[in-house]
Design a protein around this motif. Structure first.
Motif, short mmCIF file in Angstrom:
data_model
loop_
_atom_site.label_atom_id
_atom_site.label_comp_id
_atom_site.label_asym_id
_atom_site.label_seq_id
_atom_site.Cartn_x
_atom_site.Cartn_y
_atom_site.Cartn_z
N CYS A 142 0.82 -1.22 0.00
CA CYS A 142 0.00 0.00 0.00
C CYS A 142 0.85 1.26 0.00
N LYS A 145 2.23 1.84 -3.50
CA LYS A 145 1.21 2.35 -4.42
C LYS A 145 0.86 3.81 -4.12
N GLU A 146 0.72 4.13 -2.82
CA GLU A 146 0.36 5.49 -2.43
C GLU A 146 1.45 6.50 -2.79
N THR A 147 2.68 6.05 -2.78
CA THR A 147 3.81 6.94 -3.06
C THR A 147 4.09 7.04 -4.55
N VAL A 148 4.06 5.92 -5.24
CA VAL A 148 4.48 5.88 -6.65
C VAL A 148 3.36 6.22 -7.62
N GLU A 149 2.16 5.71 -7.42
CA GLU A 149 1.10 5.90 -8.41
C GLU A 149 0.78 7.36 -8.71
N PRO A 150 0.65 8.23 -7.68
CA PRO A 150 0.36 9.64 -8.03
C PRO A 150 1.46 10.25 -8.89
N ARG A 151 2.71 9.93 -8.59
CA ARG A 151 3.82 10.46 -9.38
C ARG A 151 3.80 9.88 -10.78
N TYR A 152 3.52 8.59 -10.89
CA TYR A 152 3.45 7.92 -12.18
C TYR A 152 2.36 8.55 -13.04
N LYS A 153 1.18 8.77 -12.44
CA LYS A 153 0.06 9.37 -13.18
C LYS A 153 0.42 10.77 -13.66
N LYS A 154 1.10 11.56 -12.81
CA LYS A 154 1.48 12.92 -13.18
C LYS A 154 2.46 12.89 -14.37
N TRP A 156 2.86 10.39 -16.54
CA TRP A 156 2.17 9.82 -17.69
C TRP A 156 1.31 10.89 -18.37
#
Length: 165
Positions: A142, A145-154, A156
């Motif tokens: 968790c 995901k909480e750390t990486v996904e927002p950065r990945y979405k930004k 992308w």
């Protein structure tokens, strides 16, 4: 009701108890990772822990697993604030969480193991119960995901804008 709905009902029932008898609601006021509150993070860890137990067909004490997962980050402060007492948060918050949980609730041995050991290997003593191992793994999943996904979405979204123009 589907399995996911049943899991969330069990978690929500426990949240209600923790909010009535303790200060769990206060965890809404503190950010854990990215823009995810400690409250949200703890719920996600409880859900992921139950999912892992089910996926690997591990019999667990569900009540202790849920309660321990919800209280694993019950430190009740903003660790992002510049304060010497938060300097080594990753190493010391499990014991602060346990102290708060023991002050507010009767904690079982399984719940104590979950709270105290969820940061292994940052904390050197490994979990001794399967419930604590599951929460330890779920916490890492968790948090990542909480750390990486927002950065990945930004990133992308930026790549997509560049590619379109």
């Amino acid at each position: 009701m589907n399995k996911g709905g049943m899991l969330m009902k069990k978690i929500n029932d426990m949240i209600q108890i923790l909010e009535e008898k303790g200060r769990f609601k206060e965890t809404k006021n503190f950010i854990q990772h990215g823009d995810v509150s400690v409250y949200e993070h703890s719920i996600l860890v409880a859900k992921k822990s139950l999912e892992l137990a089910e996926k690997f067909n591990i019999y667990v004490d569900e009540e202790a697993l849920i309660r321990g997962a919800l209280l694993h980050d019950y430190f009740l402060y903003d660790w992002h604030e510049k304060d010497d007492s938060h300097k080594w948060h990753g190493f010391f918050h499990p014991m602060k969480s346990l102290k708060n949980a023991m002050r507010d609730f009767d904690i079982s041995e399984i719940e104590e193991d979950i709270i105290k050991k969820h940061m292994f290997p940052l904390t050197p003593v490994p979990p001794k119960t399967k419930e604590a191992w599951l929460v330890c793994m779920a916490d890492k999943i968790c948090a990542m995901k909480e750390t990486v996904e927002p950065r990945y979405k930004k990133v992308w979204n930026k790549v997509k804008r560049i590619a379109i123009s």
